[in-house]
Design a protein around this motif. Structure first.
Motif, PDB file in Angstrom:
ATOM      1  N   THR A 171      34.324  42.329  40.815  1.00  0.00           N
ATOM      2  CA  THR A 171      34.908  43.150  41.880  1.00  0.00           C
ATOM      3  C   THR A 171      36.393  42.864  42.046  1.00  0.00           C
ATOM      4  O   THR A 171      37.156  43.739  42.452  1.00  0.00           O
ATOM      5  CB  THR A 171      34.170  42.962  43.217  1.00  0.00           C
ATOM      6  OG1 THR A 171      34.248  41.593  43.606  1.00  0.00           O
ATOM      7  CG2 THR A 171      32.716  43.394  43.111  1.00  0.00           C
ATOM      8  N   TYR A 172      36.811  41.645  41.694  1.00  0.00           N
ATOM      9  CA  TYR A 172      38.229  41.298  41.753  1.00  0.00           C
ATOM     10  C   TYR A 172      38.999  42.047  40.666  1.00  0.00           C
ATOM     11  O   TYR A 172      40.093  42.563  40.920  1.00  0.00           O
ATOM     12  CB  TYR A 172      38.406  39.782  41.613  1.00  0.00           C
ATOM     13  CG  TYR A 172      39.770  39.293  41.984  1.00  0.00           C
ATOM     14  CD1 TYR A 172      40.195  39.277  43.304  1.00  0.00           C
ATOM     15  CD2 TYR A 172      40.657  38.847  41.014  1.00  0.00           C
ATOM     16  CE1 TYR A 172      41.458  38.836  43.654  1.00  0.00           C
ATOM     17  CE2 TYR A 172      41.916  38.400  41.353  1.00  0.00           C
ATOM     18  CZ  TYR A 172      42.315  38.397  42.666  1.00  0.00           C
ATOM     19  OH  TYR A 172      43.559  37.968  43.007  1.00  0.00           O
ATOM     20  N   VAL A 173      38.426  42.117  39.474  1.00  0.00           N
ATOM     21  CA  VAL A 173      39.059  42.888  38.391  1.00  0.00           C
ATOM     22  C   VAL A 173      39.206  44.341  38.824  1.00  0.00           C
ATOM     23  O   VAL A 173      40.272  44.941  38.670  1.00  0.00           O
ATOM     24  CB  VAL A 173      38.252  42.789  37.074  1.00  0.00           C
ATOM     25  CG1 VAL A 173      38.810  43.737  36.023  1.00  0.00           C
ATOM     26  CG2 VAL A 173      38.241  41.365  36.551  1.00  0.00           C
ATOM     27  N   SER A 174      38.143  44.902  39.387  1.00  0.00           N
ATOM     28  CA  SER A 174      38.188  46.281  39.853  1.00  0.00           C
ATOM     29  C   SER A 174      39.288  46.470  40.895  1.00  0.00           C
ATOM     30  O   SER A 174      40.045  47.441  40.836  1.00  0.00           O
ATOM     31  CB  SER A 174      36.829  46.668  40.450  1.00  0.00           C
ATOM     32  OG  SER A 174      36.891  47.941  41.052  1.00  0.00           O
ATOM     33  N   SER A 175      39.373  45.544  41.830  1.00  0.00           N
ATOM     34  CA  SER A 175      40.395  45.639  42.880  1.00  0.00           C
ATOM     35  C   SER A 175      41.804  45.527  42.323  1.00  0.00           C
ATOM     36  O   SER A 175      42.717  46.209  42.792  1.00  0.00           O
ATOM     37  CB  SER A 175      40.156  44.567  43.938  1.00  0.00           C
ATOM     38  OG  SER A 175      38.948  44.820  44.623  1.00  0.00           O
ATOM     39  N   LEU A 176      41.995  44.698  41.317  1.00  0.00           N
ATOM     40  CA  LEU A 176      43.313  44.586  40.676  1.00  0.00           C
ATOM     41  C   LEU A 176      43.682  45.896  39.989  1.00  0.00           C
ATOM     42  O   LEU A 176      44.818  46.358  40.088  1.00  0.00           O
ATOM     43  CB  LEU A 176      43.336  43.438  39.666  1.00  0.00           C
ATOM     44  CG  LEU A 176      43.259  42.030  40.225  1.00  0.00           C
ATOM     45  CD1 LEU A 176      43.170  41.018  39.081  1.00  0.00           C
ATOM     46  CD2 LEU A 176      44.439  41.718  41.128  1.00  0.00           C
ATOM     47  N   GLU A 177      42.719  46.477  39.291  1.00  0.00           N
ATOM     48  CA  GLU A 177      42.978  47.728  38.570  1.00  0.00           C
ATOM     49  C   GLU A 177      43.214  48.907  39.512  1.00  0.00           C
ATOM     50  O   GLU A 177      43.792  49.906  39.112  1.00  0.00           O
ATOM     51  CB  GLU A 177      41.826  48.046  37.616  1.00  0.00           C
ATOM     52  CG  GLU A 177      41.787  47.123  36.419  1.00  0.00           C
ATOM     53  CD  GLU A 177      40.736  47.507  35.396  1.00  0.00           C
ATOM     54  OE1 GLU A 177      39.970  48.476  35.627  1.00  0.00           O
ATOM     55  OE2 GLU A 177      40.671  46.837  34.355  1.00  0.00           O
ATOM     56  N   ARG A 178      42.780  48.793  40.761  1.00  0.00           N
ATOM     57  CA  ARG A 178      42.978  49.864  41.744  1.00  0.00           C
ATOM     58  C   ARG A 178      44.092  49.520  42.735  1.00  0.00           C
ATOM     59  O   ARG A 178      44.273  50.225  43.731  1.00  0.00           O
ATOM     60  CB  ARG A 178      41.675  50.128  42.498  1.00  0.00           C
ATOM     61  CG  ARG A 178      40.605  50.757  41.627  1.00  0.00           C
ATOM     62  CD  ARG A 178      39.302  51.034  42.374  1.00  0.00           C
ATOM     63  NE  ARG A 178      38.690  49.782  42.814  1.00  0.00           N
ATOM     64  CZ  ARG A 178      38.408  49.476  44.084  1.00  0.00           C
ATOM     65  NH1 ARG A 178      38.678  50.324  45.052  1.00  0.00           N
ATOM     66  NH2 ARG A 178      37.856  48.322  44.393  1.00  0.00           N
ATOM     67  N   CYS A 179      44.843  48.462  42.466  1.00  0.00           N
ATOM     68  CA  CYS A 179      45.957  48.033  43.316  1.00  0.00           C
ATOM     69  C   CYS A 179      45.509  47.670  44.732  1.00  0.00           C
ATOM     70  O   CYS A 179      46.269  47.835  45.693  1.00  0.00           O
ATOM     71  CB  CYS A 179      47.048  49.094  43.396  1.00  0.00           C
ATOM     72  SG  CYS A 179      47.874  49.432  41.857  1.00  0.00           S
ATOM     73  N   ARG A 180      44.315  47.179  44.892  1.00  0.00           N
ATOM     74  CA  ARG A 180      43.810  46.795  46.209  1.00  0.00           C
ATOM     75  C   ARG A 180      44.188  45.367  46.563  1.00  0.00           C
ATOM     76  O   ARG A 180      44.333  45.051  47.731  1.00  0.00           O
ATOM     77  CB  ARG A 180      42.286  46.937  46.278  1.00  0.00           C
ATOM     78  CG  ARG A 180      41.800  48.329  46.084  1.00  0.00           C
ATOM     79  CD  ARG A 180      42.181  49.212  47.260  1.00  0.00           C
ATOM     80  NE  ARG A 180      41.596  50.520  47.113  1.00  0.00           N
ATOM     81  CZ  ARG A 180      42.289  51.638  47.130  1.00  0.00           C
ATOM     82  NH1 ARG A 180      43.586  51.612  47.277  1.00  0.00           N
ATOM     83  NH2 ARG A 180      41.686  52.791  46.997  1.00  0.00           N
ATOM     84  N   TYR A 181      44.288  44.494  45.564  1.00  0.00           N
ATOM     85  CA  TYR A 181      44.637  43.091  45.790  1.00  0.00           C
ATOM     86  C   TYR A 181      45.922  42.756  45.058  1.00  0.00           C
ATOM     87  O   TYR A 181      46.224  43.334  44.018  1.00  0.00           O
ATOM     88  CB  TYR A 181      43.558  42.145  45.257  1.00  0.00           C
ATOM     89  CG  TYR A 181      42.249  42.152  45.998  1.00  0.00           C
ATOM     90  CD1 TYR A 181      42.146  42.563  47.317  1.00  0.00           C
ATOM     91  CD2 TYR A 181      41.099  41.732  45.362  1.00  0.00           C
ATOM     92  CE1 TYR A 181      40.938  42.554  47.979  1.00  0.00           C
ATOM     93  CE2 TYR A 181      39.882  41.710  46.020  1.00  0.00           C
ATOM     94  CZ  TYR A 181      39.805  42.124  47.328  1.00  0.00           C
ATOM     95  OH  TYR A 181      38.602  42.112  47.974  1.00  0.00           O
ATOM     96  N   SER A 182      46.628  41.789  45.611  1.00  0.00           N
ATOM     97  CA  SER A 182      47.775  41.205  44.922  1.00  0.00           C
ATOM     98  C   SER A 182      47.269  39.943  44.223  1.00  0.00           C
ATOM     99  O   SER A 182      46.708  39.068  44.879  1.00  0.00           O
ATOM    100  CB  SER A 182      48.872  40.825  45.911  1.00  0.00           C
ATOM    101  OG  SER A 182      49.384  41.970  46.530  1.00  0.00           O
ATOM    102  N   ALA A 183      47.454  39.864  42.944  1.00  0.00           N
ATOM    103  CA  ALA A 183      46.986  38.705  42.184  1.00  0.00           C
ATOM    104  C   ALA A 183      47.976  37.549  42.295  1.00  0.00           C
ATOM    105  O   ALA A 183      49.183  37.773  42.348  1.00  0.00           O
ATOM    106  CB  ALA A 183      46.824  39.082  40.715  1.00  0.00           C
ATOM    107  N   THR A 184      47.444  36.345  42.333  1.00  0.00           N
ATOM    108  CA  THR A 184      48.316  35.180  42.246  1.00  0.00           C
ATOM    109  C   THR A 184      48.774  35.050  40.797  1.00  0.00           C
ATOM    110  O   THR A 184      48.162  35.615  39.885  1.00  0.00           O
ATOM    111  CB  THR A 184      47.577  33.886  42.651  1.00  0.00           C
ATOM    112  OG1 THR A 184      46.547  33.628  41.695  1.00  0.00           O
ATOM    113  CG2 THR A 184      47.011  33.987  44.060  1.00  0.00           C
ATOM    114  N   ILE A 185      49.816  34.302  40.589  1.00  0.00           N
ATOM    115  CA  ILE A 185      50.314  34.106  39.232  1.00  0.00           C
ATOM    116  C   ILE A 185      49.272  33.386  38.376  1.00  0.00           C
ATOM    117  O   ILE A 185      49.157  33.634  37.181  1.00  0.00           O
ATOM    118  CB  ILE A 185      51.687  33.377  39.222  1.00  0.00           C
ATOM    119  CG1 ILE A 185      52.359  33.502  37.851  1.00  0.00           C
ATOM    120  CG2 ILE A 185      51.552  31.934  39.643  1.00  0.00           C
ATOM    121  CD1 ILE A 185      52.748  34.911  37.489  1.00  0.00           C
ATOM    122  N   ASP A 186      48.471  32.529  39.011  1.00  0.00           N
ATOM    123  CA  ASP A 186      47.408  31.835  38.276  1.00  0.00           C
ATOM    124  C   ASP A 186      46.354  32.813  37.775  1.00  0.00           C
ATOM    125  O   ASP A 186      45.885  32.701  36.641  1.00  0.00           O
ATOM    126  CB  ASP A 186      46.751  30.771  39.151  1.00  0.00           C
ATOM    127  CG  ASP A 186      47.674  29.612  39.463  1.00  0.00           C
ATOM    128  OD1 ASP A 186      48.533  29.294  38.615  1.00  0.00           O
ATOM    129  OD2 ASP A 186      47.548  29.029  40.550  1.00  0.00           O
TER     130      ASP A 186
END
Length: 69
Positions: free
Chosen positions: A34-49
């Motif tokens: 679900t995190y991958v999905s959210s990243l691909e939909r610009c819902r979450y800001s990813a940390t550099i890690d």
């Protein structure tokens, strides 16, 4: 385009080029699907890690995922 948008576009493109599902990428990167999905939909800001983990799973550098263009 925002940096989140650039990451989303590059992440989805790189994942598709490998023929991987979001679940496969998540498994290889050690994160939740679900995190991958959210990243691909610009819902979450990813940390550099997280950007680094995902990039390594894809055989890329973090910079590759953050390049506009």
């Amino acid at each position: 385009m925002s940096i989140r948008g650039v990451l989303a576009r590059n992440l989805k493109k790189a994942r598709a080029a490998k023929g991987w599902s979001q679940e496969e990428l998540a498994h290889r990167a050690g994160i939740d699907r679900t995190y991958v999905s959210s990243l691909e939909r610009c819902r979450y800001s990813a940390t550099i890690d997280v950007v680094d983990q995902v990039a390594k799973a894809l055989g890329l550098s973090a910079a590759d995922l953050l390049k506009a263009g």
